[in-house]
Write a protein that holds these residues in place. Structure first.
Motif, PDB file in Angstrom:
ATOM      1  N   GLY A   9      43.069  32.953  35.379  1.00 31.41           N
ATOM      2  CA  GLY A   9      42.661  34.052  36.248  1.00 31.41           C
ATOM      3  C   GLY A   9      43.900  34.777  36.735  1.00 31.41           C
ATOM      4  O   GLY A   9      44.781  34.179  37.350  1.00 31.41           O
ATOM      5  N   ALA A  10      43.985  36.077  36.460  1.00 30.57           N
ATOM      6  CA  ALA A  10      45.141  36.885  36.867  1.00 30.57           C
ATOM      7  C   ALA A  10      44.702  37.841  37.971  1.00 30.57           C
ATOM      8  O   ALA A  10      43.897  38.745  37.724  1.00 30.57           O
ATOM      9  N   SER A  11      45.203  37.627  39.173  1.00 31.74           N
ATOM     10  CA  SER A  11      44.873  38.492  40.300  1.00 31.74           C
ATOM     11  C   SER A  11      45.745  39.734  40.250  1.00 31.74           C
ATOM     12  O   SER A  11      46.946  39.658  39.991  1.00 31.74           O
ATOM     13  N   LEU A  12      45.116  40.882  40.523  1.00 29.07           N
ATOM     14  CA  LEU A  12      45.819  42.166  40.486  1.00 29.07           C
ATOM     15  C   LEU A  12      46.226  42.591  41.892  1.00 29.07           C
ATOM     16  O   LEU A  12      45.698  42.100  42.892  1.00 29.07           O
ATOM     17  N   ASP A  13      47.141  43.533  41.959  1.00 28.21           N
ATOM     18  CA  ASP A  13      47.613  44.097  43.215  1.00 28.21           C
ATOM     19  C   ASP A  13      46.437  44.673  44.004  1.00 28.21           C
ATOM     20  O   ASP A  13      45.409  45.046  43.429  1.00 28.21           O
ATOM     21  N   LYS A  14      46.570  44.775  45.321  1.00 26.28           N
ATOM     22  CA  LYS A  14      45.480  45.232  46.186  1.00 26.28           C
ATOM     23  C   LYS A  14      44.942  46.607  45.805  1.00 26.28           C
ATOM     24  O   LYS A  14      43.759  46.879  45.936  1.00 26.28           O
ATOM     25  N   SER A  15      45.789  47.485  45.348  1.00 27.56           N
ATOM     26  CA  SER A  15      45.375  48.858  45.055  1.00 27.56           C
ATOM     27  C   SER A  15      44.760  49.004  43.661  1.00 27.56           C
ATOM     28  O   SER A  15      44.389  50.108  43.279  1.00 27.56           O
ATOM     29  N   CYS A  16      44.617  47.923  42.924  1.00 29.59           N
ATOM     30  CA  CYS A  16      44.131  47.994  41.542  1.00 29.59           C
ATOM     31  C   CYS A  16      42.690  47.518  41.434  1.00 29.59           C
ATOM     32  O   CYS A  16      42.244  46.667  42.193  1.00 29.59           O
ATOM     33  N   ARG A  17      42.011  48.071  40.436  1.00 29.19           N
ATOM     34  CA  ARG A  17      40.639  47.666  40.141  1.00 29.19           C
ATOM     35  C   ARG A  17      40.617  47.067  38.741  1.00 29.19           C
ATOM     36  O   ARG A  17      41.140  47.655  37.788  1.00 29.19           O
ATOM     37  N   ALA A  18      39.971  45.945  38.607  1.00 24.56           N
ATOM     38  CA  ALA A  18      39.905  45.266  37.311  1.00 24.56           C
ATOM     39  C   ALA A  18      39.112  46.080  36.300  1.00 24.56           C
ATOM     40  O   ALA A  18      39.384  46.019  35.104  1.00 24.56           O
ATOM     41  N   ARG A  19      38.155  46.861  36.754  1.00 29.30           N
ATOM     42  CA  ARG A  19      37.324  47.628  35.814  1.00 29.30           C
ATOM     43  C   ARG A  19      38.123  48.681  35.047  1.00 29.30           C
ATOM     44  O   ARG A  19      37.676  49.166  34.023  1.00 29.30           O
TER      45      ARG A  19
END
Length: 168
Positions: free
Chosen positions: A114-124
């Motif tokens: 599981g790779a968590s993205l920066d707060k300002s990013c959306r996985a979609r």
């Protein structure tokens, strides 16, 4: 009507003898002496060749991303455990969206990361995979590397956790 002499007609259209790059054939013009001086110089300049490699990680099951999951009696349950901050890029076989701000990396060794993205990013934004520029060490690291979507989004990976199937 008189036909002109064909030899006289083509005499002006022939290629002149001698190469214009040979120093002896140059005339006295400033341009010719500039070229002659440049060709006569035997010094070498430094040349740097840089290589840039960008790797594309595609969705693991692109045809099944939008189809509903078949009804299962109980979906598998996972728990997270710590893993290394870095993952070899060549070991990543695919990617899927896990949640709003998290991607699921599928490795060739059948591990799920599981790779968590920066707060300002959306996985979609990464529904069709992502691009990453290959580093010298060949690793994708949390807190260091940025991934790029095909739509133009750029996101930093903040942390990575391994997902392990829970034994009941």
């Amino acid at each position: 009507m008189a036909v002109p002499d064909s030899d006289a007609q083509w005499a002006t259209a022939t290629i002149p003898a001698g190469s214009p790059l040979i120093v002896d054939d140059f005339g006295a013009s400033a341009f010719n002496s500039f070229i002659a001086d440049g060709l006569g110089d035997q010094s070498w300049n430094q040349v740097r060749i840089e290589q840039r490699m960008i790797i594309r990680i595609a969705p693991r099951l692109p045809g099944q991303m939008y189809t509903p999951m078949p009804a299962a009696p109980q979906p598998p349950r996972f728990y997270e455990r710590k893993t290394s901050k870095c993952l070899p890029i060549t070991s990543i076989a695919g990617v899927q969206i896990e949640s709003q701000d998290r991607l699921l990396l599928v490795t060739r060794g059948r591990k799920l990361i599981g790779a968590s993205l920066d707060k300002s990013c959306r996985a979609r934004d990464f529904y069709s995979g992502f691009y990453v520029e290959r580093n010298e060490d060949g690793q994708l690291c949390a807190g260091r590397d940025t991934i790029h979507s095909r739509a133009g989004a750029n996101c930093a990976i903040t942390k990575m956790r391994e997902l392990v199937l829970e034994d009941d």
